[in-house]
Scaffold this motif. Structure first.
Motif, PDB file in Angstrom:
ATOM      1  N   GLU A  57       0.683  -0.998   0.074  1.00  0.00           N
ATOM      2  CA  GLU A  57      -0.056   0.074  -0.031  1.00  0.00           C
ATOM      3  C   GLU A  57       0.848   1.478   0.115  1.00  0.00           C
ATOM      4  O   GLU A  57       0.692   2.322  -0.650  1.00  0.00           O
ATOM      5  CB  GLU A  57      -0.857  -0.088   1.359  1.00  0.00           C
ATOM      6  CG  GLU A  57      -2.088   1.153   1.248  1.00  0.00           C
ATOM      7  CD  GLU A  57      -2.880   1.124   2.389  1.00  0.00           C
ATOM      8  OE1 GLU A  57      -2.532   0.393   3.257  1.00  0.00           O
ATOM      9  OE2 GLU A  57      -3.503   1.821   2.463  1.00  0.00           O
ATOM     10  N   GLN A  58       1.921   1.241   0.886  1.00  0.00           N
ATOM     11  CA  GLN A  58       2.679   2.336   0.927  1.00  0.00           C
ATOM     12  C   GLN A  58       3.424   2.692  -0.295  1.00  0.00           C
ATOM     13  O   GLN A  58       3.890   3.591  -0.863  1.00  0.00           O
ATOM     14  CB  GLN A  58       3.803   2.307   2.051  1.00  0.00           C
ATOM     15  CG  GLN A  58       3.274   2.121   3.391  1.00  0.00           C
ATOM     16  CD  GLN A  58       2.645   3.615   3.823  1.00  0.00           C
ATOM     17  OE1 GLN A  58       3.168   4.509   3.370  1.00  0.00           O
ATOM     18  NE2 GLN A  58       1.685   3.579   4.996  1.00  0.00           N
ATOM     19  N   GLU A  59       3.608   1.573  -1.094  1.00  0.00           N
ATOM     20  CA  GLU A  59       4.213   1.679  -2.264  1.00  0.00           C
ATOM     21  C   GLU A  59       3.584   2.213  -3.466  1.00  0.00           C
ATOM     22  O   GLU A  59       4.047   2.565  -4.415  1.00  0.00           O
ATOM     23  CB  GLU A  59       4.840   0.218  -2.751  1.00  0.00           C
ATOM     24  CG  GLU A  59       6.243  -0.222  -1.962  1.00  0.00           C
ATOM     25  CD  GLU A  59       7.517   0.443  -2.469  1.00  0.00           C
ATOM     26  OE1 GLU A  59       7.542   1.312  -3.150  1.00  0.00           O
ATOM     27  OE2 GLU A  59       8.388   0.244  -1.437  1.00  0.00           O
ATOM     28  N   GLY A  60       2.191   2.057  -3.235  1.00  0.00           N
ATOM     29  CA  GLY A  60       1.250   2.906  -4.181  1.00  0.00           C
ATOM     30  C   GLY A  60       0.727   1.421  -4.927  1.00  0.00           C
ATOM     31  O   GLY A  60       0.200   1.943  -6.229  1.00  0.00           O
ATOM     32  N   TRP A  61       0.961   0.321  -4.877  1.00  0.00           N
ATOM     33  CA  TRP A  61       0.693  -0.658  -5.937  1.00  0.00           C
ATOM     34  C   TRP A  61      -0.712  -1.234  -5.404  1.00  0.00           C
ATOM     35  O   TRP A  61      -1.241  -1.785  -6.316  1.00  0.00           O
ATOM     36  CB  TRP A  61       1.571  -1.807  -5.765  1.00  0.00           C
ATOM     37  CG  TRP A  61       3.090  -1.572  -6.226  1.00  0.00           C
ATOM     38  CD1 TRP A  61       3.316  -0.406  -6.978  1.00  0.00           C
ATOM     39  CD2 TRP A  61       4.171  -2.118  -5.803  1.00  0.00           C
ATOM     40  NE1 TRP A  61       4.798  -0.393  -7.150  1.00  0.00           N
ATOM     41  CE2 TRP A  61       5.252  -1.359  -6.500  1.00  0.00           C
ATOM     42  CE3 TRP A  61       4.576  -2.991  -5.086  1.00  0.00           C
ATOM     43  CZ2 TRP A  61       6.572  -1.728  -6.475  1.00  0.00           C
ATOM     44  CZ3 TRP A  61       6.103  -3.595  -4.866  1.00  0.00           C
ATOM     45  CH2 TRP A  61       6.931  -2.777  -5.524  1.00  0.00           C
TER      46      TRP A  61
ATOM     47  N   GLU B   4       3.741   9.989  -9.983  1.00  0.00           N
ATOM     48  CA  GLU B   4       2.371   8.850  -9.963  1.00  0.00           C
ATOM     49  C   GLU B   4       2.509   8.142  -8.536  1.00  0.00           C
ATOM     50  O   GLU B   4       1.427   8.055  -8.058  1.00  0.00           O
ATOM     51  CB  GLU B   4       2.311   7.828 -10.985  1.00  0.00           C
ATOM     52  CG  GLU B   4       0.994   7.382 -11.327  1.00  0.00           C
ATOM     53  CD  GLU B   4       0.967   6.413 -12.438  1.00  0.00           C
ATOM     54  OE1 GLU B   4       1.604   6.215 -13.126  1.00  0.00           O
ATOM     55  OE2 GLU B   4       0.028   5.688 -12.662  1.00  0.00           O
ATOM     56  N   HIS B   5       3.587   7.704  -8.153  1.00  0.00           N
ATOM     57  CA  HIS B   5       3.866   7.056  -6.895  1.00  0.00           C
ATOM     58  C   HIS B   5       3.361   8.000  -5.899  1.00  0.00           C
ATOM     59  O   HIS B   5       2.761   7.594  -4.766  1.00  0.00           O
ATOM     60  CB  HIS B   5       5.189   6.670  -6.892  1.00  0.00           C
ATOM     61  CG  HIS B   5       5.729   5.940  -5.630  1.00  0.00           C
ATOM     62  ND1 HIS B   5       5.680   4.692  -5.363  1.00  0.00           N
ATOM     63  CD2 HIS B   5       6.086   6.668  -4.435  1.00  0.00           C
ATOM     64  CE1 HIS B   5       6.093   4.417  -4.167  1.00  0.00           C
ATOM     65  NE2 HIS B   5       6.318   5.612  -3.732  1.00  0.00           N
ATOM     66  N   TYR B   8      -0.351   8.199  -4.727  1.00  0.00           N
ATOM     67  CA  TYR B   8      -0.784   7.212  -3.673  1.00  0.00           C
ATOM     68  C   TYR B   8      -0.349   7.674  -2.411  1.00  0.00           C
ATOM     69  O   TYR B   8      -0.967   7.290  -1.381  1.00  0.00           O
ATOM     70  CB  TYR B   8      -0.501   5.926  -4.313  1.00  0.00           C
ATOM     71  CG  TYR B   8      -1.233   5.474  -5.615  1.00  0.00           C
ATOM     72  CD1 TYR B   8      -2.577   5.149  -5.536  1.00  0.00           C
ATOM     73  CD2 TYR B   8      -0.555   5.378  -6.678  1.00  0.00           C
ATOM     74  CE1 TYR B   8      -3.485   4.995  -6.644  1.00  0.00           C
ATOM     75  CE2 TYR B   8      -0.987   5.155  -7.762  1.00  0.00           C
ATOM     76  CZ  TYR B   8      -2.613   4.794  -7.725  1.00  0.00           C
ATOM     77  OH  TYR B   8      -3.097   4.598  -9.104  1.00  0.00           O
ATOM     78  N   THR B   9       0.972   7.789  -2.391  1.00  0.00           N
ATOM     79  CA  THR B   9       1.749   7.757  -1.012  1.00  0.00           C
ATOM     80  C   THR B   9       1.586   8.821  -0.136  1.00  0.00           C
ATOM     81  O   THR B   9       1.429   8.900   1.036  1.00  0.00           O
ATOM     82  CB  THR B   9       2.959   7.508  -1.083  1.00  0.00           C
ATOM     83  OG1 THR B   9       3.679   8.461  -1.966  1.00  0.00           O
ATOM     84  CG2 THR B   9       3.111   6.050  -1.801  1.00  0.00           C
ATOM     85  N   LEU B  12      -1.404   9.048   2.034  1.00  0.00           N
ATOM     86  CA  LEU B  12      -1.418   7.944   2.929  1.00  0.00           C
ATOM     87  C   LEU B  12      -0.463   8.625   4.208  1.00  0.00           C
ATOM     88  O   LEU B  12      -0.910   8.391   5.378  1.00  0.00           O
ATOM     89  CB  LEU B  12      -0.772   6.594   2.559  1.00  0.00           C
ATOM     90  CG  LEU B  12      -1.625   5.744   1.799  1.00  0.00           C
ATOM     91  CD1 LEU B  12      -0.645   4.801   1.070  1.00  0.00           C
ATOM     92  CD2 LEU B  12      -2.616   5.192   2.761  1.00  0.00           C
ATOM     93  N   ARG B  13       0.545   9.174   3.717  1.00  0.00           N
ATOM     94  CA  ARG B  13       1.412   9.559   4.856  1.00  0.00           C
ATOM     95  C   ARG B  13       0.835  10.701   5.773  1.00  0.00           C
ATOM     96  O   ARG B  13       0.967  10.799   6.944  1.00  0.00           O
ATOM     97  CB  ARG B  13       2.700  10.236   4.136  1.00  0.00           C
ATOM     98  CG  ARG B  13       3.457   9.082   3.364  1.00  0.00           C
ATOM     99  CD  ARG B  13       4.390   8.670   4.110  1.00  0.00           C
ATOM    100  NE  ARG B  13       5.575   8.056   3.354  1.00  0.00           N
ATOM    101  CZ  ARG B  13       5.306   6.840   2.601  1.00  0.00           C
ATOM    102  NH1 ARG B  13       4.404   6.123   2.709  1.00  0.00           N
ATOM    103  NH2 ARG B  13       6.574   6.595   1.904  1.00  0.00           N
ATOM    104  N   ARG B  73       6.699   1.370   9.809  1.00  0.00           N
ATOM    105  CA  ARG B  73       6.581   1.484   8.332  1.00  0.00           C
ATOM    106  C   ARG B  73       6.038   2.747   7.835  1.00  0.00           C
ATOM    107  O   ARG B  73       5.890   3.159   6.670  1.00  0.00           O
ATOM    108  CB  ARG B  73       6.031   0.255   7.814  1.00  0.00           C
ATOM    109  CG  ARG B  73       6.718  -0.992   7.947  1.00  0.00           C
ATOM    110  CD  ARG B  73       8.213  -0.868   7.132  1.00  0.00           C
ATOM    111  NE  ARG B  73       7.845  -0.615   5.723  1.00  0.00           N
ATOM    112  CZ  ARG B  73       8.128  -1.418   5.011  1.00  0.00           C
ATOM    113  NH1 ARG B  73       8.574  -2.347   5.230  1.00  0.00           N
ATOM    114  NH2 ARG B  73       7.998  -1.158   3.529  1.00  0.00           N
ATOM    115  N   ARG B  75       6.519   5.643   8.207  1.00  0.00           N
ATOM    116  CA  ARG B  75       7.717   6.679   7.645  1.00  0.00           C
ATOM    117  C   ARG B  75       7.285   7.826   8.062  1.00  0.00           C
ATOM    118  O   ARG B  75       7.689   9.148   7.467  1.00  0.00           O
ATOM    119  CB  ARG B  75       7.898   6.452   6.181  1.00  0.00           C
ATOM    120  CG  ARG B  75       8.390   4.849   6.041  1.00  0.00           C
ATOM    121  CD  ARG B  75       9.074   5.009   4.645  1.00  0.00           C
ATOM    122  NE  ARG B  75       9.052   3.872   3.724  1.00  0.00           N
ATOM    123  CZ  ARG B  75       9.094   3.673   2.647  1.00  0.00           C
ATOM    124  NH1 ARG B  75       9.339   4.674   1.822  1.00  0.00           N
ATOM    125  NH2 ARG B  75       9.266   2.280   2.057  1.00  0.00           N
TER     126      ARG B  75
END
Lengths: 111, 871
Positions: A57-61, B4-5, B8-9, B12-13, B73, B75
């Motif tokens: 999830e953290q990797e965005g996959w 793009e990464h 998503y992230t 989340l962070r 994790r 981070r």
């Protein structure tokens, strides 16, 4: 005692991605499905499944959302993202190459 | 990483950072769901509920470990920890109020003074744009002739507008008091081109340059305030300039105008009527243009040079290839104060550095004192990086408080600068306390936190865990001691460098104050007058002499006046006239440049310049009588080293007639106080061949001269109403203007130096007393085995002395390397003046040793019994 079920490093990620590529599902269902499809050969401890999911999830996959499960309970459903699909393709290709090479080597020895 | 990464992230962070409780809850829910499903499955397989739960848990592994893994994790630990550390640091700082207050005040002083000076530097180096179009305005250099300008204005294709301006002197006589005021004559498009407009009334109409339409004037803010007391009804009023009526149509805002807000007024320049139009060369005006959008400077230059080559006049006079240059207008506006402000900035950075060093040593001492706490943290599993991070967070906290207070101090400091009207520093309207400054203060706070926090943090987190836990405290302090020593050395070195600068400036100030004027400036006032011009444009000698004879006589009769005289220039005004005198015959003629002065016969007496030999000017030196001169003592010695100058003959300038030297007077200073003395020659006023239109009348009064100003004005006006009277200054005021700038910078440097020395002494005191505190036991043992109080004091002092002397020698080296940068502030003393450097070194060493003395005395009072029992 040797552990035949120990996963090759990094394969768990690929398996999760593969299963999620078929349909979005929650963590528990995923663990059941893993056991099912591998015929109990691949035993993933549930404890290590969640960190792996989290990492993906953290990797965005993969991405997660809360949905009603079949038992009227809220559960976290994971699904593949576009990035995840690309990653799966990459890893599958890698895996194919690797396994082909390894079986090749193994056969050589048998001759 | 790829964008793009992040898509998503990042959410989340952010989610896990700001909604950590929610995330934690989700995690719980997810695990819980899994376990429940597993239990349900197990029950279906036939286990009872209890068994099913155990089996599920067993299969899952450690729930808490998984959760912890998740937290790691996520981070966001860095930020998360920072917040936690900040809270923690806040608490721990509150528990040590003494340390906290000391550190914050030190930092506030450092950051505050740096912010003030930085603000000024910033305003000098990057002045607020005075006109809307400033970026696209370019001076055309060298200025063309007037006809060329007219030609270019019509034909060029690279400038939106070309405008021209020149100085214009006019006598304003609309009020009782005529006054000669300098303003500008400008083309009607100048303000439109620059992008400024009057805040009252209107700009010049486009046809204001046409004959008969130009009797308009726009006032500068200063003139409006001063002459019309800021009356808004001045618009539409008629004023009289050089006897002609002009209509006031506008007033410029306080901080706007072209070329500067200080311009007094603007008139339209009727170029078509200007007699200079026929001149093939420039008659003293400037051309400025606004570049069209999209035209590069290079292209504009090429186009203008092409135009210049086509110009009919240039070809006619067949000059060398014309070359037209374009210079950004803003460049010329940045003052020559850059060196001054950069020097100030440099010295204030020294102060900031010393403040940092001081706080570093404070933290270091504190760090050692709480070594046990740190060790405990380490034992509980904190990594070294984590410990350093925690300590840096504390430093940051200190530095933000210090910085906040510092910005306040800096703001007040700035106000003080503006109130004091610091010379060479922009006025209030140019100094802006804006976001750049706040960013600077913030940046310097963060930077200082690292500068003073990092070393102690690294030191305190050093992995001598066991020692620290055992709290022996006596061993393993070597590194800390050495670090503390290094801090002292740095502080002393920095403050000595600064002190050397201040000392040199002090010395030059004293020398400057000691400069002999050669006359008595007390009770002396100067009255600059401008005589009316005759029809042929000049003042005849007879006329001016007659006016002077009359007015000097009448003024002398006024109550409170002791003596009056007149001179073509007054000492201390700064301007001087130079000429060449020739000695002897043509064959062996000796030429010598001199300053020359025309004075009336009462001049030397009025000024109290002593007559050393011969006679002063008198009735015998009438116009037509044999020409005479008086030399200053130094000139006499220069020209005739071994004999008296009296009775010798010289010739002056191109005048073929010899002049006889009839007297020798004392040396008086006329030019800039800092300049070298230049020899002078005086000629009698009555023998001037063409007559002056501008004269200074000098009045020696009995009491304070200021009170006589209205009386003097009335008397001169009564004598000739057409005479214009300038600003009257007393000699003391004129003298002060040479002193005020050096005094200001001396004060500033002195303040920084004293601040630096005080900080350094506090630092020395802190380090030495800390060290004494640590060595209490050792001292106790020494005393128990027979050391005398004196020995102990000596030991402590020696420890301090070594560091201080080391610092002082480094500082001296720094001073030798750096003081040449303040050379322009110095007068009569070289930047490496041994006496001054020696003196300030001695002073600093004495102060630092005094700071060592107090802890040394404390060491002396250590009671061996108490110290030993301390274990």
């Amino acid at each position: 005692m040797s552990k035949p079920s120990d996963l090759v490093q990094g394969t768990l990620d690929m398996l999760i991605l593969k299963i999620l590529a078929l349909e979005p599902m929650n963590g528990w269902a995923l663990s059941q499905r893993l056991r099912q499809v591998s015929g109990d050969v691949l035993q993933v401890s549930d404890g290590s499944l969640y960190p792996a999911l989290h990492k993906l999830e953290q990797e965005g996959w993969i991405t997660a959302e809360w949905k009603q499960s079949e038992f009227k309970r809220r559960a976290k459903y994971y699904s593949l993202t576009r990035l995840g699909r690309r990653q799966l393709e990459k890893e599958t290709a890698n895996w194919d190459r690797l396994s082909a090479a390894i079986s090749h080597v193994v056969r050589l020895e048998e001759v | 990483m790829r964008p793009e990464h992040w898509l998503y992230t990042i959410p989340l962070r952010l989610h896990s950072l700001f909604r950590s409780r929610r995330v934690e809850q989700d995690l719980d829910d997810e695990m819980q769901y899994h376990l429940e499903m597993e239990i349900r499955e197990n029950i279906l397989r036939g286990m009872n509920r209890e068994e099913a739960r155990h089996a599920a848990l067993r299969k899952f592994g450690g729930v808490e470990q998984v959760k912890e893994h998740f937290r790691d994790r996520r981070r966001v630990n860095l930020l998360d920890n920072l917040m936690r550390d900040t809270r923690l640091g806040f608490r721990s700082l509150r528990k040590a109020p003494g340390f906290t207050v000391a550190a914050i005040i030190t930092l506030a002083l450092g950051i505050g003074s740096t912010t003030t000076i930085f603000t000024i530097t910033y305003s000098v180096l990057f002045p607020a744009l005075p006109y809307a179009n400033a970026q696209r305005l370019f001076d055309v250099l060298p200025s063309p002739s007037l006809s060329e300008f007219v030609d270019w204005r019509e034909r060029n294709e690279v400038f939106d507008e070309l405008a021209a301006w020149r100085m214009a002197d006019n006598v304003w006589s609309d009020q009782e008091e005529p006054e000669r005021i300098s303003g500008l004559a400008v083309t009607a498009n100048l303000f439109r081109m620059a992008g400024v407009s009057p805040f009252l009334g209107s700009d010049f109409p486009r046809d204001a340059e046409k004959p008969g339409k130009g009797n308009l004037v726009i006032l500068g803010y200063g003139l409006w305030q001063q002459r019309y007391s800021g009356d808004r009804n001045v618009i539409g009023k008629s004023v009289t300039l050089n006897g002609k009526p002009f209509l006031v149509i506008g007033v410029m805002p306080v901080d706007k105008g072209y070329p500067s807000a200080k311009t007094r007024y603007w008139l339209p320049w009727g170029i078509d009527e200007d007699p200079g139009r026929l001149a093939p060369f420039n008659i003293g005006f400037r051309v400025v243009g606004r570049l069209k959008r999209g035209i590069t400077l290079d292209r504009a230059r090429i186009a203008m040079n092409l135009l210049a080559r086509q110009s009919p006049q240039r070809t006619r006079t067949s000059e060398a290839e014309p070359s037209v240059g374009l210079e950004p207008v803003l460049k010329g506006q940045i003052g020559g104060n850059q060196l001054t402000v950069l020097t100030l900035l440099g010295s204030v950075l020294f102060v900031l550095l010393i403040a940092c060093v001081n706080v570093a040593s404070l933290i270091l001492a504190r760090g050692s004192a709480r070594g046990k706490e740190t060790a405990m943290r380490a034992a509980l599993g904190a990594t070294r990086a984590r410990l350093i991070q925690y300590m840096l967070a504390e430093s940051l906290l200190l530095s933000f408080f210090g910085g906040g207070l510092g910005v306040l101090l800096g703001y007040w400091g700035l106000r003080a600068f503006v109130v004091l009207k610091a010379p060479g520093i922009p006025g209030p309207s140019q100094i802006h306390f804006d976001s750049v400054i706040l960013a600077f203060a913030l940046g310097s706070s963060i930077l200082t936190a690292f500068v003073f926090g990092l070393l102690p943090a690294i030191h305190a987190s050093s992995p001598s865990l066991v020692d620290a836990l055992k709290q022996t405290g006596r061993t393993s302090q070597r590194f800390g001691n050495r670090l503390r020593g290094a801090l002292i050395v740095t502080e002393i070195a920095l403050s000595l460098t600064l002190l050397a600068g201040a000392g040199l400036m002090m010395r030059s100030f004293l020398l400057l104050r000691g400069v002999e004027l050669g006359f008595d400036p007390n009770n002396l006032i100067t009255v600059p007058v401008t005589l009316p011009k005759t029809a042929d444009g000049d003042t005849s000698p007879q006329q001016s002499v007659a006016f002077l004879d009359d007015s000097l006589h009448r003024l002398r009769l006024l109550p409170g006046v002791r003596e009056t005289a007149a001179v073509n220039m007054f000492p201390l005004e700064g301007s001087t006239a130079h000429g060449v005198i020739t000695l002897g015959d043509d064959a062996r003629a000796k030429k010598r440049p001199v300053e020359f002065i025309y004075a009336t016969d009462t001049y030397f007496h009025t000024m109290a310049i002593p007559l050393l030999e011969g006679r002063g000017f008198g009735g015998a030196d009438r116009s037509g009588a044999p020409a005479t001169a008086i030399v200053s003592e130094r000139l006499g010695h220069l020209l005739w080293p071994n004999e008296t100058a009296l009775g010798k003959k010289i010739r002056f300038g191109s005048d073929p007639n010899p002049r006889k030297i009839v007297g020798i007077v004392g040396d008086a200073r006329y030019g800039v106080l800092q300049d070298e003395y230049r020899p002078k020659i005086y000629f009698p006023y009555s023998q001037h061949t063409s007559g002056f239109s501008e004269i200074t009348i000098v009045v020696r009064t009995m009491g304070p001269p200021r009170s006589l100003v209205p009386l003097l004005r009335r008397e001169i006006r009564a004598l000739d109403p057409k005479v214009t009277i300038g600003t009257m200054d007393t000699a003391e005021e004129l003298y002060r203007q040479w002193i005020v700038e050096p005094r200001f910078y001396l004060g500033l440097f002195g303040f920084f130096a004293i601040l630096a020395v005080a900080l350094a002494c506090v630092g020395v005191y802190g380090v030495i007393s800390y060290s004494v505190g640590q060595r209490t036991q050792e001292i106790g043992i020494r005393m128990a085995v027979g050391a005398q109080a004196g020995d102990v004091v000596l030991m402590v002092m020696k420890q301090g002395a070594i560091l201080v002397l080391l610092g002082a020698s480094l500082g001296l080296a720094g001073a030798l390397a750096l003081t040449r940068f303040i050379k322009s502030f110095l007068f009569g003393v070289t930047p490496t003046d041994a006496g001054t450097l020696g003196l300030v070194s001695a002073l600093l060493i004495a102060a630092a040793m005094f700071a060592c003395l107090m802890p040394a005395r404390r060491a002396m009072k250590v009671d061996p019994m108490v110290a030993l029992r301390y274990e």
